[in-house]
Write a protein that holds these residues in place. Structure first.
Motif, PDB file in Angstrom:
ATOM      1  N   LEU A 107       0.835  -1.202   0.000  1.00 46.69           N
ATOM      2  CA  LEU A 107       0.000   0.000   0.000  1.00 46.69           C
ATOM      3  C   LEU A 107       0.870   1.253   0.000  1.00 46.69           C
ATOM      4  CD1 LEU A 107      -2.868   1.252   0.177  1.00 46.69           C
ATOM      5  CD2 LEU A 107      -2.592   1.179   2.668  1.00 46.69           C
ATOM      6  N   ALA A 108       1.888   1.270   0.843  1.00 51.32           N
ATOM      7  CA  ALA A 108       2.784   2.421   0.910  1.00 51.32           C
ATOM      8  C   ALA A 108       3.487   2.657  -0.430  1.00 51.32           C
ATOM      9  CB  ALA A 108       3.803   2.220   2.036  1.00 51.32           C
ATOM     10  N   ARG A 109       3.955   1.584  -1.049  1.00 46.29           N
ATOM     11  CA  ARG A 109       4.612   1.726  -2.360  1.00 46.29           C
ATOM     12  C   ARG A 109       3.652   2.250  -3.418  1.00 46.29           C
ATOM     13  NH1 ARG A 109       6.485  -3.351  -1.108  1.00 46.29           N
ATOM     14  NH2 ARG A 109       5.136  -4.311  -2.693  1.00 46.29           N
ATOM     15  N   LEU A 110       2.452   1.695  -3.454  1.00 46.32           N
ATOM     16  CA  LEU A 110       1.473   2.110  -4.468  1.00 46.32           C
ATOM     17  C   LEU A 110       1.100   3.587  -4.337  1.00 46.32           C
ATOM     18  CD1 LEU A 110      -0.863  -1.013  -4.355  1.00 46.32           C
ATOM     19  CD2 LEU A 110       0.570  -0.301  -6.296  1.00 46.32           C
ATOM     20  N   LEU A 111       0.996   4.047  -3.087  1.00 45.93           N
ATOM     21  CA  LEU A 111       0.602   5.439  -2.858  1.00 45.93           C
ATOM     22  C   LEU A 111       1.804   6.381  -2.769  1.00 45.93           C
ATOM     23  CD1 LEU A 111      -2.272   4.862  -0.262  1.00 45.93           C
ATOM     24  CD2 LEU A 111      -2.484   5.438  -2.697  1.00 45.93           C
ATOM     25  N   LYS A 112       3.006   5.798  -2.784  1.00 45.34           N
ATOM     26  CA  LYS A 112       4.244   6.584  -2.666  1.00 45.34           C
ATOM     27  C   LYS A 112       4.263   7.386  -1.364  1.00 45.34           C
ATOM     28  CE  LYS A 112       5.110   6.918  -7.659  1.00 45.34           C
ATOM     29  NZ  LYS A 112       4.406   5.781  -8.062  1.00 45.34           N
ATOM     30  N   ILE A 113       3.961   6.669  -0.274  1.00 46.61           N
ATOM     31  CA  ILE A 113       3.940   7.263   1.061  1.00 46.61           C
ATOM     32  C   ILE A 113       4.735   6.358   1.999  1.00 46.61           C
ATOM     33  CG2 ILE A 113       1.746   8.474   0.747  1.00 46.61           C
ATOM     34  CD1 ILE A 113       0.338   6.182   2.197  1.00 46.61           C
ATOM     35  N   SER A 114       5.023   6.849   3.191  1.00 44.80           N
ATOM     36  CA  SER A 114       5.737   6.045   4.172  1.00 44.80           C
ATOM     37  C   SER A 114       4.817   4.981   4.771  1.00 44.80           C
ATOM     38  CB  SER A 114       6.281   6.941   5.294  1.00 44.80           C
ATOM     39  OG  SER A 114       5.207   7.444   6.072  1.00 44.80           O
TER      40      SER A 114
ATOM     41  N   ASP B 281      -9.649   7.883  -6.728  1.00 46.04           N
ATOM     42  CA  ASP B 281      -9.501   6.576  -7.366  1.00 46.04           C
ATOM     43  C   ASP B 281      -8.142   5.956  -7.074  1.00 46.04           C
ATOM     44  OD1 ASP B 281     -12.035   6.546  -8.468  1.00 46.04           O
ATOM     45  OD2 ASP B 281     -11.388   7.422 -10.365  1.00 46.04           O
ATOM     46  N   MET B 282      -7.129   6.786  -6.970  1.00 49.60           N
ATOM     47  CA  MET B 282      -5.784   6.300  -6.657  1.00 49.60           C
ATOM     48  C   MET B 282      -5.780   5.583  -5.301  1.00 49.60           C
ATOM     49  SD  MET B 282      -2.433   8.691  -6.255  1.00 49.60           S
ATOM     50  CE  MET B 282      -0.853   8.055  -5.771  1.00 49.60           C
ATOM     51  N   LEU B 283      -6.431   6.174  -4.323  1.00 49.60           N
ATOM     52  CA  LEU B 283      -6.489   5.584  -2.984  1.00 49.60           C
ATOM     53  C   LEU B 283      -7.268   4.274  -2.995  1.00 49.60           C
ATOM     54  CD1 LEU B 283      -6.010   5.848   0.127  1.00 49.60           C
ATOM     55  CD2 LEU B 283      -8.262   6.935   0.190  1.00 49.60           C
ATOM     56  N   LEU B 284      -8.465   4.286  -3.549  1.00 48.69           N
ATOM     57  CA  LEU B 284      -9.281   3.078  -3.551  1.00 48.69           C
ATOM     58  C   LEU B 284      -8.606   1.965  -4.343  1.00 48.69           C
ATOM     59  CD1 LEU B 284     -11.775   1.589  -2.676  1.00 48.69           C
ATOM     60  CD2 LEU B 284     -12.989   2.584  -4.624  1.00 48.69           C
ATOM     61  N   ASN B 285      -8.032   2.287  -5.490  1.00 49.72           N
ATOM     62  CA  ASN B 285      -7.332   1.277  -6.276  1.00 49.72           C
ATOM     63  C   ASN B 285      -6.167   0.674  -5.500  1.00 49.72           C
ATOM     64  OD1 ASN B 285      -9.074   1.660  -8.422  1.00 49.72           O
ATOM     65  ND2 ASN B 285      -7.705   3.063  -9.496  1.00 49.72           N
TER      66      ASN B 285
ATOM     67  N   GLU C 249      -5.661  -3.152  -4.638  1.00 46.42           N
ATOM     68  CA  GLU C 249      -4.481  -3.871  -5.123  1.00 46.42           C
ATOM     69  C   GLU C 249      -3.638  -4.428  -3.985  1.00 46.42           C
ATOM     70  OE1 GLU C 249      -0.638  -3.277  -8.066  1.00 46.42           O
ATOM     71  OE2 GLU C 249      -2.343  -1.913  -8.269  1.00 46.42           O
ATOM     72  N   ALA C 250      -3.572  -3.707  -2.870  1.00 45.67           N
ATOM     73  CA  ALA C 250      -2.799  -4.189  -1.713  1.00 45.67           C
ATOM     74  C   ALA C 250      -3.543  -5.276  -0.947  1.00 45.67           C
ATOM     75  CB  ALA C 250      -2.471  -3.018  -0.782  1.00 45.67           C
ATOM     76  N   GLY C 251      -4.844  -5.376  -1.165  1.00 45.92           N
ATOM     77  CA  GLY C 251      -5.617  -6.425  -0.516  1.00 45.92           C
ATOM     78  C   GLY C 251      -6.369  -6.002   0.728  1.00 45.92           C
ATOM     79  N   PHE C 252      -6.514  -4.702   0.945  1.00 49.12           N
ATOM     80  CA  PHE C 252      -7.254  -4.216   2.111  1.00 49.12           C
ATOM     81  C   PHE C 252      -8.732  -3.975   1.816  1.00 49.12           C
ATOM     82  CE2 PHE C 252      -2.934  -3.054   3.510  1.00 49.12           C
ATOM     83  CZ  PHE C 252      -2.945  -3.715   4.719  1.00 49.12           C
TER      84      PHE C 252
END
Length: 94
Positions: A19-26, A69-73, A77-80
């Motif tokens: 999830l962190a990688r997909l959103l480019k966050i820590s 959409d970026m957040l929900l996707n 994708e991360a499985g949450f």
């Protein structure tokens, strides 16, 4: 007052790191968004079914400022968030 169970593994769980990688966050920021989703679901989707809400509602719920959409996707994708033909369902790390 409601509460959620949160395990120490969430910081190093592969789904959280993805999830962190997909959103480019820590990772700590990703954990914050996850907890925000779970807290909000306790109030507005106690059975975990968030399908009646659009991505903007979910983004607003967790105070996400980038495209909804970026957040929900990323949650999907991360499985949450699980997607079926009729529902979106928020769930835990397992």
């Amino acid at each position: 007052m409601a509460w959620i169970e949160s395990h120490q593994e969430i910081w190093r769980h592969p789904k959280t790191k993805k999830l962190a990688r997909l959103l480019k966050i820590s990772v700590p920021t990703a954990v914050g968004y996850l907890h925000g989703l779970w807290y909000w679901a306790m109030d507005f989707a106690q059975d975990g079914d968030i399908s009646k809400y659009d991505p903007e509602d979910i983004a607003d719920a967790v105070l996400w400022d980038d495209p909804a959409d970026m957040l929900l996707n990323a949650f999907v994708e991360a499985g949450f968030v699980a997607v079926s033909y009729t529902h979106l369902r928020a769930h835990e790390t397992s």
